[in-house]
Design a protein around this motif. Structure first.
Motif, mmCIF file in Angstrom:
data_model
loop_
_atom_site.group_PDB
_atom_site.id
_atom_site.type_symbol
_atom_site.label_atom_id
_atom_site.label_comp_id
_atom_site.label_asym_id
_atom_site.label_seq_id
_atom_site.Cartn_x
_atom_site.Cartn_y
_atom_site.Cartn_z
ATOM 1 N N VAL A 73 0.916 -1.129 -0.041
ATOM 2 C CA VAL A 73 -0.192 -0.012 -0.198
ATOM 3 C C VAL A 73 0.824 1.332 0.079
ATOM 4 C CG1 VAL A 73 -1.571 1.241 1.305
ATOM 5 C CG2 VAL A 73 -2.069 -1.041 1.068
ATOM 6 N N LEU A 74 1.905 1.219 0.799
ATOM 7 C CA LEU A 74 2.657 2.489 1.008
ATOM 8 C C LEU A 74 3.445 2.712 -0.309
ATOM 9 C CD1 LEU A 74 4.228 1.977 4.385
ATOM 10 C CD2 LEU A 74 2.941 3.892 3.798
ATOM 11 N N ALA A 75 3.928 1.462 -1.076
ATOM 12 C CA ALA A 75 4.616 1.445 -2.289
ATOM 13 C C ALA A 75 4.026 1.955 -3.457
ATOM 14 C CB ALA A 75 5.371 0.284 -2.956
ATOM 15 N N GLY A 76 2.459 1.955 -3.331
ATOM 16 C CA GLY A 76 1.373 2.176 -4.410
ATOM 17 C C GLY A 76 1.021 1.321 -5.213
ATOM 18 N N LEU A 77 1.593 -0.151 -4.861
ATOM 19 C CA LEU A 77 1.313 -1.113 -5.667
ATOM 20 C C LEU A 77 -0.435 -1.765 -5.512
ATOM 21 C CD1 LEU A 77 4.541 -3.280 -5.005
ATOM 22 C CD2 LEU A 77 4.151 -1.884 -6.861
ATOM 23 N N ILE A 78 -0.804 -1.471 -4.541
ATOM 24 C CA ILE A 78 -2.255 -1.644 -4.330
ATOM 25 C C ILE A 78 -3.168 -0.686 -3.838
ATOM 26 C CG2 ILE A 78 -1.943 -4.238 -4.242
ATOM 27 C CD1 ILE A 78 -1.961 -3.989 -1.261
ATOM 28 N N GLY B 53 11.075 2.701 -3.753
ATOM 29 C CA GLY B 53 11.615 1.525 -4.189
ATOM 30 C C GLY B 53 11.519 0.405 -3.074
ATOM 31 N N ILE B 54 11.127 -0.762 -3.763
ATOM 32 C CA ILE B 54 10.656 -1.832 -2.619
ATOM 33 C C ILE B 54 11.499 -3.179 -3.043
ATOM 34 C CG2 ILE B 54 8.582 -2.571 -4.020
ATOM 35 C CD1 ILE B 54 7.304 -3.343 -1.548
ATOM 36 N N LEU C 93 23.066 -6.408 -15.803
ATOM 37 C CA LEU C 93 23.206 -4.949 -16.584
ATOM 38 C C LEU C 93 21.598 -4.597 -17.013
ATOM 39 C CD1 LEU C 93 24.725 -2.288 -17.310
ATOM 40 C CD2 LEU C 93 25.354 -3.550 -19.600
ATOM 41 N N GLU C 94 21.155 -5.603 -17.770
ATOM 42 C CA GLU C 94 19.828 -5.319 -18.229
ATOM 43 C C GLU C 94 18.815 -4.948 -17.304
ATOM 44 O OE1 GLU C 94 19.011 -7.782 -22.180
ATOM 45 O OE2 GLU C 94 19.644 -8.700 -20.552
ATOM 46 N N GLU C 95 18.827 -5.736 -15.996
ATOM 47 C CA GLU C 95 18.076 -5.694 -14.915
ATOM 48 C C GLU C 95 18.167 -4.210 -14.221
ATOM 49 O OE1 GLU C 95 14.870 -6.312 -12.561
ATOM 50 O OE2 GLU C 95 15.643 -7.551 -14.051
ATOM 51 N N ILE C 96 19.304 -3.764 -13.973
ATOM 52 C CA ILE C 96 19.479 -2.441 -13.552
ATOM 53 C C ILE C 96 19.227 -1.225 -14.433
ATOM 54 C CG2 ILE C 96 21.196 -1.063 -12.447
ATOM 55 C CD1 ILE C 96 22.752 -3.525 -11.443
ATOM 56 N N ALA C 97 19.485 -1.331 -15.788
ATOM 57 C CA ALA C 97 19.257 -0.342 -16.798
ATOM 58 C C ALA C 97 17.634 -0.301 -16.852
ATOM 59 C CB ALA C 97 20.014 -0.783 -17.882
ATOM 60 N N PHE C 98 17.022 -1.119 -16.847
ATOM 61 C CA PHE C 98 15.426 -1.184 -16.884
ATOM 62 C C PHE C 98 14.882 0.065 -16.321
ATOM 63 C CE2 PHE C 98 11.121 -2.346 -15.653
ATOM 64 C CZ PHE C 98 10.464 -2.216 -17.048
ATOM 65 N N GLY C 99 15.214 -0.143 -14.921
ATOM 66 C CA GLY C 99 14.577 1.145 -13.782
ATOM 67 C C GLY C 99 14.962 2.389 -14.399
ATOM 68 N N LEU C 100 16.092 2.681 -15.035
ATOM 69 C CA LEU C 100 16.485 3.865 -15.221
ATOM 70 C C LEU C 100 15.829 4.632 -16.701
ATOM 71 C CD1 LEU C 100 20.310 3.177 -14.593
ATOM 72 C CD2 LEU C 100 18.814 4.760 -12.995
ATOM 73 N N THR C 101 15.618 3.414 -17.477
ATOM 74 C CA THR C 101 14.683 3.868 -18.576
ATOM 75 C C THR C 101 13.280 4.089 -18.093
ATOM 76 O OG1 THR C 101 14.108 1.507 -19.032
ATOM 77 C CG2 THR C 101 16.033 2.241 -19.960
ATOM 78 N N GLN C 102 12.922 3.471 -17.143
ATOM 79 C CA GLN C 102 11.525 3.957 -16.626
ATOM 80 C C GLN C 102 11.365 5.433 -16.151
ATOM 81 O OE1 GLN C 102 8.555 1.603 -16.791
ATOM 82 N NE2 GLN C 102 10.275 1.036 -18.273
ATOM 83 N N ILE D 254 17.569 -0.659 -7.301
ATOM 84 C CA ILE D 254 16.769 0.229 -6.831
ATOM 85 C C ILE D 254 17.590 1.528 -6.471
ATOM 86 C CG2 ILE D 254 15.391 0.725 -4.490
ATOM 87 C CD1 ILE D 254 14.591 -2.393 -4.655
ATOM 88 N N MET D 255 18.813 1.343 -6.021
ATOM 89 C CA MET D 255 19.739 2.379 -5.573
ATOM 90 C C MET D 255 20.175 3.237 -6.754
ATOM 91 S SD MET D 255 21.704 0.811 -2.431
ATOM 92 C CE MET D 255 22.621 2.449 -2.077
ATOM 93 N N ALA D 256 20.157 2.576 -7.909
ATOM 94 C CA ALA D 256 20.417 3.228 -9.144
ATOM 95 C C ALA D 256 19.461 4.309 -9.582
ATOM 96 C CB ALA D 256 20.740 2.200 -10.411
ATOM 97 N N MET D 257 18.298 4.067 -9.120
ATOM 98 C CA MET D 257 17.065 5.035 -9.330
ATOM 99 C C MET D 257 17.116 6.268 -8.249
ATOM 100 S SD MET D 257 14.103 2.282 -10.427
ATOM 101 C CE MET D 257 13.044 3.516 -11.055
ATOM 102 N N ALA D 258 17.670 6.152 -7.403
ATOM 103 C CA ALA D 258 17.753 7.008 -6.161
ATOM 104 C C ALA D 258 16.448 7.632 -5.626
ATOM 105 C CB ALA D 258 18.551 8.313 -6.647
ATOM 106 N N PRO D 259 15.753 6.630 -5.035
ATOM 107 C CA PRO D 259 14.342 6.930 -4.612
ATOM 108 C C PRO D 259 14.588 7.481 -3.235
ATOM 109 C CG PRO D 259 15.114 4.664 -4.071
ATOM 110 C CD PRO D 259 15.671 4.975 -4.993
ATOM 111 N N ARG D 260 13.665 8.530 -2.810
ATOM 112 C CA ARG D 260 13.537 8.851 -1.372
ATOM 113 C C ARG D 260 13.337 7.856 -0.343
ATOM 114 N NH1 ARG D 260 11.883 13.985 -0.825
ATOM 115 N NH2 ARG D 260 12.848 13.644 1.461
ATOM 116 N N VAL D 261 12.896 7.010 -0.599
ATOM 117 C CA VAL D 261 12.523 5.891 0.597
ATOM 118 C C VAL D 261 12.491 4.516 0.060
ATOM 119 C CG1 VAL D 261 10.099 6.119 0.147
ATOM 120 C CG2 VAL D 261 11.116 5.055 2.344
ATOM 121 N N LEU D 262 13.417 3.790 0.599
ATOM 122 C CA LEU D 262 13.369 2.092 0.424
ATOM 123 C C LEU D 262 12.539 1.357 1.519
ATOM 124 C CD1 LEU D 262 14.856 -0.185 -0.929
ATOM 125 C CD2 LEU D 262 16.706 -0.016 0.424
ATOM 126 N N ILE D 263 11.659 0.536 0.939
ATOM 127 C CA ILE D 263 10.795 -0.214 1.624
ATOM 128 C C ILE D 263 11.447 -1.767 1.424
ATOM 129 C CG2 ILE D 263 8.629 -1.256 2.079
ATOM 130 C CD1 ILE D 263 7.395 1.246 0.751
#
Length: 256
Positions: A64-69, A95-96, A111-120, A165-174
């Motif tokens: 819920v906090l992450a906005g997934l539901i 990021g969760i 590499l593909e896994e980490i790059a994907f979030g950055l393209t998002q 997750i850390m590559a995307m530099a979110p404000r909070v990590l769940i």
């Protein structure tokens, strides 16, 4: 200092600010059963733990906090934004890390896994790959770039998810019980990597040891908040109750 280094420093400074967690009458029903019931909370946090027995609603609250539901009733907000309603804000804010990394890994190589979030986040494929490689370098894992994720151990997969997750530099990590099922050395290593994260952390766990150092703790039981506040005080109450229950014979009561 390079432009990239200046950007990284600025991002870390921004991320170091506390995160405000607000729950307003959050209730979630599934198949006629209330998983969360009327949760109310308004806290500024840096390190917050959520503790409770299995089935208490901890993982549901994380989603819920992450906005997934979306809650059936009420609203959940991080720094005033509803993560479910504002997916763009969610990508940049939260990021969760799940208990099972296979539930969030979707690409064959690291590499593909980490790059994907950055393209998002809107970066070009070239910039995403560059920044993904920079993330691997910062974790001293440059040689992992072309490694097939299917060949990694469970702990290594958790690390891939954390780097993504850390590559995307979110404000909070769940953290939704990411240490469950891991051996002690792997848990210790992942904790060390988690210390690199400069933003706020919400750590969901039934294991009190996982929540050492949390300034604030929320204790959930049957979808309700039993106690909230100072971490050591809440944990002392929780442990006392778990000890009491352990000395009883409620496991034999078929009405529970």
């Amino acid at each position: 200092m390079t432009m990239q280094a200046k950007h990284t420093t600025a991002a870390m400074t921004e991320n170091a600010r506390p995160m405000r967690v607000t729950l307003e009458g959050v209730t979630l029903r599934r198949e006629g059963r209330e998983v969360l019931t009327g949760l109310n909370l308004d806290l500024g946090i840096r390190r917050m733990g959520v503790v409770g027995r299995n089935g208490s609603g901890k993982s549901t609250l994380a989603r819920v906090l992450a906005g997934l539901i979306r809650p059936t009733d009420g609203r959940a907000r991080l720094n005033g934004a509803d993560m479910y309603a504002d997916r763009r804000a969610a990508l940049r804010t939260v990021g969760i890390l799940f208990q099972n990394p296979d539930h969030q890994i979707i690409f064959p190589t690291v590499l593909e896994e980490i790059a994907f979030g950055l393209t998002q986040l809107g970066r070009s494929s070239r910039d995403a790959e560059r920044d993904a490689r920079a993330t691997l370098t910062s974790f001293h894992k440059s040689d992992w770039a072309e490694v097939a994720i299917s060949t990694l151990s469970q702990g290594q997969k958790h690390l891939v998810c954390l780097m993504s997750i850390m590559a995307m530099a979110p404000r909070v990590l769940i953290l939704d019980e990411p240490f469950a099922g891991l051996d002690m050395p792997t848990r210790a290593q992942l904790r060390r990597y988690l210390q690199l994260f400069p933003g706020a952390v919400i750590h969901i766990s039934h294991d009190p040891q996982d929540l050492d150092g949390c300034e604030t703790v929320i204790w959930l039981e049957k979808g309700r908040i039993v106690q909230q506040g100072n971490g050591p005080e809440v944990m002392a109450s929780y442990l006392a109750e778990m000890t009491r229950l352990g000395e009883s014979d409620d496991i034999s009561d078929l009405t529970r």
